[in-house]
Design a protein around this motif. Structure first.
Motif, PDB file in Angstrom:
ATOM      1  N   GLU A 115      37.664  56.487  -0.665  1.00 42.02           N
ATOM      2  CA  GLU A 115      39.120  56.308  -0.654  1.00 42.02           C
ATOM      3  C   GLU A 115      39.783  57.025   0.511  1.00 42.02           C
ATOM      4  O   GLU A 115      40.671  56.475   1.175  1.00 42.02           O
ATOM      5  CB  GLU A 115      39.714  56.808  -1.966  1.00 42.02           C
ATOM      6  CG  GLU A 115      41.234  56.595  -2.068  1.00 42.02           C
ATOM      7  CD  GLU A 115      41.806  56.948  -3.436  1.00 42.02           C
ATOM      8  OE1 GLU A 115      43.014  56.756  -3.640  1.00 42.02           O
ATOM      9  OE2 GLU A 115      41.029  57.430  -4.293  1.00 42.02           O
TER      10      GLU A 115
ATOM     11  N   ASN B  43      45.218  65.015   0.902  1.00 40.76           N
ATOM     12  CA  ASN B  43      45.838  64.043   0.000  1.00 40.76           C
ATOM     13  C   ASN B  43      45.494  64.306  -1.465  1.00 40.76           C
ATOM     14  O   ASN B  43      45.551  63.396  -2.296  1.00 40.76           O
ATOM     15  CB  ASN B  43      45.392  62.626   0.378  1.00 40.76           C
ATOM     16  CG  ASN B  43      45.891  62.207   1.745  1.00 40.76           C
ATOM     17  OD1 ASN B  43      47.043  61.804   1.902  1.00 40.76           O
ATOM     18  ND2 ASN B  43      45.019  62.309   2.737  1.00 40.76           N
TER      19      ASN B  43
ATOM     20  N   LYS C 201      47.386  62.985  -4.401  1.00 42.79           N
ATOM     21  CA  LYS C 201      47.351  61.545  -4.672  1.00 42.79           C
ATOM     22  C   LYS C 201      46.148  61.135  -5.539  1.00 42.79           C
ATOM     23  O   LYS C 201      46.037  59.960  -5.907  1.00 42.79           O
ATOM     24  CB  LYS C 201      47.303  60.763  -3.354  1.00 42.79           C
ATOM     25  CG  LYS C 201      48.526  60.989  -2.460  1.00 42.79           C
ATOM     26  CD  LYS C 201      48.384  60.216  -1.161  1.00 42.79           C
ATOM     27  CE  LYS C 201      49.562  60.466  -0.230  1.00 42.79           C
ATOM     28  NZ  LYS C 201      49.398  59.736   1.056  1.00 42.79           N
TER      29      LYS C 201
ATOM     30  N   LYS D  78      44.149  60.261  -8.538  1.00 44.41           N
ATOM     31  CA  LYS D  78      44.719  59.720  -9.780  1.00 44.41           C
ATOM     32  C   LYS D  78      44.282  60.466 -11.038  1.00 44.41           C
ATOM     33  O   LYS D  78      45.077  60.690 -11.938  1.00 44.41           O
ATOM     34  CB  LYS D  78      44.358  58.233  -9.891  1.00 44.41           C
ATOM     35  CG  LYS D  78      45.010  57.389  -8.799  1.00 44.41           C
ATOM     36  CD  LYS D  78      44.540  55.945  -8.840  1.00 44.41           C
ATOM     37  CE  LYS D  78      45.144  55.142  -7.685  1.00 44.41           C
ATOM     38  NZ  LYS D  78      44.665  53.739  -7.674  1.00 44.41           N
TER      39      LYS D  78
ATOM     40  N   ARG E 222      42.005  65.936  -9.721  1.00 46.69           N
ATOM     41  CA  ARG E 222      43.074  66.366  -8.810  1.00 46.69           C
ATOM     42  C   ARG E 222      43.267  67.880  -8.878  1.00 46.69           C
ATOM     43  O   ARG E 222      43.327  68.563  -7.850  1.00 46.69           O
ATOM     44  CB  ARG E 222      44.383  65.642  -9.173  1.00 46.69           C
ATOM     45  CG  ARG E 222      45.564  66.041  -8.276  1.00 46.69           C
ATOM     46  CD  ARG E 222      46.791  65.199  -8.566  1.00 46.69           C
ATOM     47  NE  ARG E 222      47.295  65.407  -9.921  1.00 46.69           N
ATOM     48  CZ  ARG E 222      47.323  64.484 -10.860  1.00 46.69           C
ATOM     49  NH1 ARG E 222      46.862  63.263 -10.620  1.00 46.69           N
ATOM     50  NH2 ARG E 222      47.808  64.755 -12.056  1.00 46.69           N
TER      51      ARG E 222
END
Length: 285
Positions: A214, A224, A227, A229, A234
């Motif tokens: 990704e 990132n 971001k 999910k 995260r």
């Protein structure tokens, strides 16, 4: 090394092969004088089979020397799980057979060296990154860190007799779902038990591959992280950000250490010699 498609450099991770043979032989073998030779016997036999299979024009066998590991300055826990063979009896110590292995390599006229201020990984990477631009390079080792060096011209040979595997970019893509250039990023995320490197909790191989497909690189994953999910992943990546950066410093291989031999010193011609002839030649039979 000249720009010649017929040139092929075989780089052998000597310490890795020594441990594989010393502990992998079915029994402790001694010669008529009662001297243990199983590690040497296995090492020479495997090396000659690898040479016959790969048909190199140049060879280097590189060993880790006994000295403080420079990567310990980045993380004191790096490889702290390894056995201290200075406290192990010769019977159980692979290094006890190293002088005989060096004698065998001298007999075979194969260049070898021990590191004094870096890891053998750094030398191997240096040769792969420089010579791999012009000629074919084969790294013989079970150390998966070398996967990051794989290109169309650089491969990793994992010797296991008839079950030997040659690892190519297609192999890495099929097994891990990433490209070789992403392997250091991948291992930084997942960690490496063999080197006592802890990755981010909640991030296993499949999740690491998903993140890299990704975002591309570890740097982009961290940039990132908000971001990502899945909440648990995260939060783990954000919480372990600095550690993951340190992991990358430990795992990423470059061309930063002076190499022990010039390429033209590594030329080799296969003479069809046998293991018994080598052992006889160095007085072990």
């Amino acid at each position: 090394m000249p720009d010649n498609n017929t040139d092929k450099l075989l780089i052998v991770d000597g310490s890795n092969l020594l441990f594989q043979m010393f502990f992998g032989m079915p029994a402790r073998i001694v010669n008529e004088q009662g001297k243990a030779i199983h590690g040497t016997l296995g090492f020479v036999g495997a090396l000659l089979k690898i040479i016959r299979e790969t048909k190199p024009t140049h060879i280097a066998v590189l060993f880790d020397g006994e000295h403080e590991n420079p990567r310990s300055a980045v993380d004191p826990d790096y490889k702290s799980n390894r056995t201290d063979y200075g406290e192990v009896s010769p019977k159980e110590n692979p290094f006890s057979q190293l002088p005989d292995i060096f004698a065998a390599l001298d007999f075979l006229d194969i260049r070898y060296a021990e590191t004094s201020d870096c890891e053998a990984d750094d030398w191997i990477a240096g040769y792969a990154l420089t010579c791999g631009k012009k000629a074919e390079v084969i790294i013989s080792s079970f150390d998966s860190d070398f996967f990051q060096l794989i290109t169309d011209k650089v491969s990793v040979l994992r010797y296991r007799g008839k079950n030997t595997v040659i690892c190519t970019p297609a192999y890495i893509k099929e097994k891990l779902y990433i490209s070789p250039s992403q392997y250091a990023d991948f291992k930084s995320l997942t960690g490496d038990k063999a080197d006592n490197i802890k990755g981010a909790d909640m991030v296993g191989p499949k999740t690491a591959a998903f993140l890299l497909n990704e975002f591309g690189t570890l740097e982009n994953v961290l940039a990132n992280a908000g971001k990502i999910k899945k909440p648990s992943v995260r939060e783990s990546v954000i919480r372990n950000g600095e550690k993951l950066k340190n992991n990358y410093k430990l795992i990423k291989l470059g061309c930063n250490s002076p190499l022990p031999f010039a390429i033209d010193e590594l030329e080799y011609t296969c003479k069809g010699i046998t293991t018994n002839e080598v052992l006889t030649g160095i007085g072990l039979k």
